[in-house]
Structure formats: C-alpha cells, structure tokens
Design an enzyme around this catalytic site. Structure first.
Site, PDB file in Angstrom:
ATOM      1  CG  ASN A   1      12.648  17.219 -14.404  1.00 27.32           C
ATOM      2  OD1 ASN A   1      12.582  17.333 -13.183  1.00 27.32           O
ATOM      3  ND2 ASN A   1      12.401  18.210 -15.236  1.00 27.32           N
TER       4      ASN A   1
ATOM      5  CE  LYS B   1       1.342  -5.562 -43.968  1.00 25.26           C
ATOM      6  NZ  LYS B   1      -0.128  -5.804 -43.839  1.00 25.26           N
TER       7      LYS B   1
ATOM      8  CG  HIS C   1      -1.657  -1.236   1.468  1.00 25.30           C
ATOM      9  ND1 HIS C   1      -2.880  -1.541   0.919  1.00 25.30           N
ATOM     10  CD2 HIS C   1      -1.305  -2.323   2.216  1.00 25.30           C
ATOM     11  CE1 HIS C   1      -3.259  -2.739   1.314  1.00 25.30           C
ATOM     12  NE2 HIS C   1      -2.315  -3.245   2.100  1.00 25.30           N
TER      13      HIS C   1
ATOM     14  CE  LYS D   1      11.262  20.720 -11.018  1.00 20.47           C
ATOM     15  NZ  LYS D   1      10.331  19.639 -11.023  1.00 20.47           N
TER      16      LYS D   1
ATOM     17  CB  SER E   1      13.318  22.626 -15.414  1.00 20.05           C
ATOM     18  OG  SER E   1      12.568  23.825 -15.480  1.00 20.05           O
TER      19      SER E   1
ATOM     20  CD  GLU F   1       8.557  12.353 -15.495  1.00 20.95           C
ATOM     21  OE1 GLU F   1       8.414  12.768 -14.352  1.00 20.95           O
ATOM     22  OE2 GLU F   1       8.825  13.093 -16.461  1.00 20.95           O
TER      23      GLU F   1
HETATM   24  N1  ARG Z   1      -1.100  -4.497 -48.524  1.00 15.20           N
HETATM   25  C1  ARG Z   1      -1.868  -5.664 -48.288  1.00 15.20           C
HETATM   26  C2  ARG Z   1      -1.885  -5.989 -46.786  1.00 15.20           C
HETATM   27  O1  ARG Z   1      -1.055  -5.506 -46.110  1.00 15.20           O
HETATM   28  C3  ARG Z   1      -1.293  -6.805 -49.048  1.00 15.20           C
HETATM   29  C4  ARG Z   1      -2.272  -7.873 -49.391  1.00 15.20           C
HETATM   30  C5  ARG Z   1      -3.190  -7.406 -50.398  1.00 15.20           C
HETATM   31  N2  ARG Z   1      -4.029  -8.440 -50.916  1.00 15.20           N
HETATM   32  C6  ARG Z   1      -5.094  -8.131 -51.620  1.00 15.20           C
HETATM   33  N3  ARG Z   1      -5.749  -9.101 -52.080  1.00 15.20           N
HETATM   34  N4  ARG Z   1      -5.441  -6.909 -51.824  1.00 15.20           N
HETATM   35  O2  ARG Z   1      -2.736  -6.681 -46.291  1.00 15.20           O
END
Ligand code: ARG
Length: 465
Positions: free
Chosen positions: A285, A325, A156, A283, A277, A290
């Site tokens: 920091n 991605k 705690h 300071k 700072s 952080e």
């Molecule tokens: N840029 C697409 C992805 O990252 C690649 C695959 C695309 N496939 C398709 N049938 N359009 O998913």
C-alpha cells in the site's frame, strides 16, 4: 517555582487556572530563541550603559550555562514554571543572584515572546526552503532521465494528449518553485525585530533597537511598538505557504496513489516506502502518499485556526495569542516530515515505462495530431475536428486505434489522408513536435531544464539567514 508577577496578588493561583494558563508544555521549544534574544538584549543594555559590563557578562554566562545544561540533560525544564521565559529567568536568578533580576529591564514578555516566535519561525522558513530545494533536486534528476518517457496527459482524468514524465514532473517543479518564492517573500517581510516594543508602548530606557536587531540578524527594528507585540501575520503568511505546499504535495500524492494502483501500474513504490496488509498477503500500500494527503487537513487547520484566533483581537497583546504556538509547531513539524518522506519516496520509486507508453498509445491521445495533419492538408480545423471525431467513433466500434487503420479505411473517411499520416500520429512525433515554450517536446524541455539547473545553484534562505 516563583512567578514573575506575584507582587500585587494576595492569593495563590488556583491550580487549574495555572495549568490552563501555562504554556511551558509547548513553548519550551523556544528555549534557544529565548536565550539568544535575552543575550542580545543584555548586550545592548550594557552598550547603552543601562547594565554594567560585569552584570552583562554574568547574565550571558548564566544564560549560556542554562542552555548547555538543558541540552546535556543536567537541568530539567521545571513544569511548575508558567512559560519558557519564566523558567529561564528564575533559573538565572537562582544561579547568579541580583544581576539576573536586571535581565528583564526595558523588556516585557510581550515583546520577548514576539521575538522568540519570530526567530523560531525564521529558522523554520529557511529549513522548509532547504527541504523544498531537496525535493526539486529529486524532481529535476528524474526529469533529466525521462525526456522521452512517454505517458498520457489527462484532463478530467480522461486521456487527453501524450506528454512525457519529464514534462509532468516539470509541472510540480513549477509549483514547488513558487512555494519557495512565497517563503522568500515572507522571509524578507518578517525579518524585523520586535524587541524593544515593551508591553506595547516602548520603554523610557534609552534602548538601541537597531543594535539589538543587527545582533540577531534582522534587517532592522519594527517601526510601531503596538504592532510589534500584536502582529502574528508573518506566522499566518508562513502557515498559508505551508498549506499551499501541502496542497501541492497532496495532489502529487493523489497521482502517485493512482499510478501505483493495479489499474494504472505506472510506478512501483520501493518496499521501504510502502506497507502491507494484516489480512491480504498480496497488498503493498502507498501509505506514505496517503498520509501526506491526509495530513494536509491538519496544516490547513492550523492556518484557519490562527486566522480565527486573531480576527477579533483588540490591540495590542492578548493572551489568545498564546494559541498561535501549538498549531504552528504542529504544522511546521508536519510539513517537515511530509517533505522529507515524500522526497525519499520519489527518489526510490520505479517507473514502469512500458506501461506508461502503452497507456499513452491507447485512448486516442493522438486525435488532435490527426486533426492537425488534415489542417496541414488544407482542411479547416473545425472540419478536421469533425472528420477525426467520426474516425474515432469508427475505431471505437472496431476496437482499434487510428494508427492501426489501413490507408483505405482512412481514405474512406477523407481523401486527404496519405501514407505519411502514420508517422504524423506516432507517439514520438506527437510529443517531439510539441515545441511550444513550456511544452513537452524534448527540445523545449531541455531549455527549461537548463534554467532549472541554474535556479538550483542560486543561494537559498539557509545561506541568507
Ligand atoms: N506565553 C505567552 C504567549 O505565548 C507569553 C507572553 C505572555 N505575556 C503576558 N503578558 N502574559 O503569548
């Protein structure tokens, strides 16, 4: 640059549609994996007699040339291409002609991107594992040097019982060790090759998927072509492991920030790992800690983002999956930077052992041991607890501590107290006697540290990948 799929269209793609749809801006980081996968694919096609050896050689040479030229900066990644796959294929065709047009035989961009992303993730899993191992080394070195550096243990955020710095760091050692275990588990689960799944239903060509898989260092081919192009759970697992690593780093950061505060002054961060700072000259920091704590949010975000992207998708591939991605790359980069900087910050941080020890002596961290002393003299624990509670109250009123009371004062509360009480509640005794397996006593810690040393000598994922 020509598209891969213009045949059935009679109109040009609207420019805004092209831009919205394109992924080259971020999937260009898969160039190496794309080329690696394509080489394995055509080597397999040639082995199966689907391409001639000459065609295969020409494609492989073309592909390695493309990678080299991009690396050397003599070939620019053309922003008018839809994605990295289109870029590589169009340059290949431009450079080697008709053989290049055969590279995509028996393949779809769906299994191609599934492969590229898996190859990239696999490398990242191994790289993260190596960074965790480095962090564990820093922890273990500090542990070995601080078996008898006393500090208060908290519950705690109130002082509870005395521990050592080695013991406290050991808690994080366990956490990051489990994080590595998670990476290892998911590495084995994900290490199957989706190439050959085609768009979703395999192909009519006589592909040798096991051969392609072995060329790329996979355990074997995936066993369902629909799943192969639709699955992103390996990435979700990795993001989950990354989120857990960040949660651990964030807790640790929070403690460093506290320890570095004016109130605690348990540690001093190295100048190279702190910032000043613009207005307050005094300071220094803890910005790195952080920021690590702060960046935890975006890694959690990546996990939730991908889980949400995937949750309503019908089988098999859908363009939604392109959204995996950017968030995943961002999470991978973030964790890489956080692990690197955090390890450096820890390595250079100085401990103010005097302050830690003084703090451990204040706040009645030895009250449990005082009660245990009475238990040793035949007092039932619950009664001992109550006696020491009264003693603590007395000390608070007198602004003193148990070990500073005279024997008379002690005996006024219980006649079971003797002169050996002072040794029994000294910081050293309190810690040294805690020899429960996993406890802070140096005797117990030494055994654990020996196991940790052995553990760090085991092969890591970079050696196995
Ligand atoms: N840029 C697409 C992805 O990252 C690649 C695959 C695309 N496939 C398709 N049938 N359009 O998913």
């Amino acid at each position: 640059m020509a598209q891969l799929w213009g045949g059935r269209f009679t109109k040009e793609t609207d420019q805004r549609v092209f831009e919205f749809n394109a992924s080259l801006r971020f999937d260009k980081r898969l160039l190496h994996q794309d080329i690696e996968g394509s080489i394995a694919h055509v080597v397999m096609l040639a082995k199966q007699g689907i391409l001639t050896v000459e065609e295969k050689d020409s494609i492989v040479k073309g592909l390695t040339g493309i990678e080299r030229d991009v690396e050397e900066g003599t070939l620019e990644i053309d922003p008018s291409c839809e994605d990295v796959h289109s870029f590589v294929e169009s340059v290949l065709i431009e450079r080697i002609g008709d053989a290049g047009k055969k590279m995509h035989t028996g393949r779809s961009r769906n299994d191609q991107v599934a492969l590229d992303m898996r190859l990239y993730t696999r490398e990242q899993v191994a790289a993260t594992d190596a960074l965790l191992k480095e962090l564990l080394r820093v922890l273990l070195d500090t542990m070995e040097e601080n078996l008898e550096t006393y500090m208060p243990g908290f519950t705690h955020l109130q002082k509870a019982q005395p521990i050592t710095l080695a013991h406290h760091y050991g808690a994080y050692f366990e956490m990051f060790k489990r994080d590595r275990g998670r990476l290892k588990d998911l590495f084995y689960r994900m290490n199957y090759c989706p190439l050959g799944a085609g768009a979703l239903a395999g192909t009519t060509y006589d592909l040798d998927r096991s051969y392609t898989a072995s060329l790329l260092g996979f355990e074997g081919p995936t066993l369902n072509s629909i799943d192969s192009v639709a699955d992103r759970d390996y990435l979700i697992e990795f993001l989950s492991a990354l989120a857990t690593i960040m949660m651990h780093l964030s807790r640790f950061s929070e403690e460093i920030i506290l320890w570095n505060s004016n109130e605690y002054q348990f540690v001093e961060l190295d100048d190279a790992y702190s910032t000043g700072s613009s207005i307050m000259p005094q300071k220094k920091n803890p910005d790195i800690a952080e920021l690590v704590r702060g960046k935890t949010g975006r890694v959690y975000g990546a996990l939730v983002s991908l889980l949400t992207t995937m949750k309503g998708l019908p089988l098999a591939y859908n363009k939604d999956m392109q959204e995996d991605k950017e968030v995943a790359f961002d999470a991978m980069d973030t964790v890489r930077d956080c692990l690197t900087l955090f390890a450096g910050m820890l390595r250079t941080m100085r401990f103010r052992k005097d302050r830690m020890e003084k703090s451990a002596m204040k706040g009645f961290t030895n009250a449990t041991d005082a009660a245990d002393y009475l238990v040793g003299r035949g007092v039932p624990f619950r009664d001992a607890h109550s006696i020491i509670g009264k003693l603590v109250l007395y000390c608070i009123e007198k602004d003193t501590s148990i070990e500073e009371l005279s024997l008379e004062e002690l005996q006024a509360v219980s006649d079971k107290f003797g002169p050996d009480l002072y040794d029994a509640v000294s910081l050293k005794t309190c810690v040294e006697k805690r020899l429960t397996a996993g406890g802070p006593g140096p005797g117990a810690m030494r055994k654990v540290i020996a196991l940790y040393r052995k553990y760090l000598e085991e092969k890591d994922l970079t050696e196995m990948a």
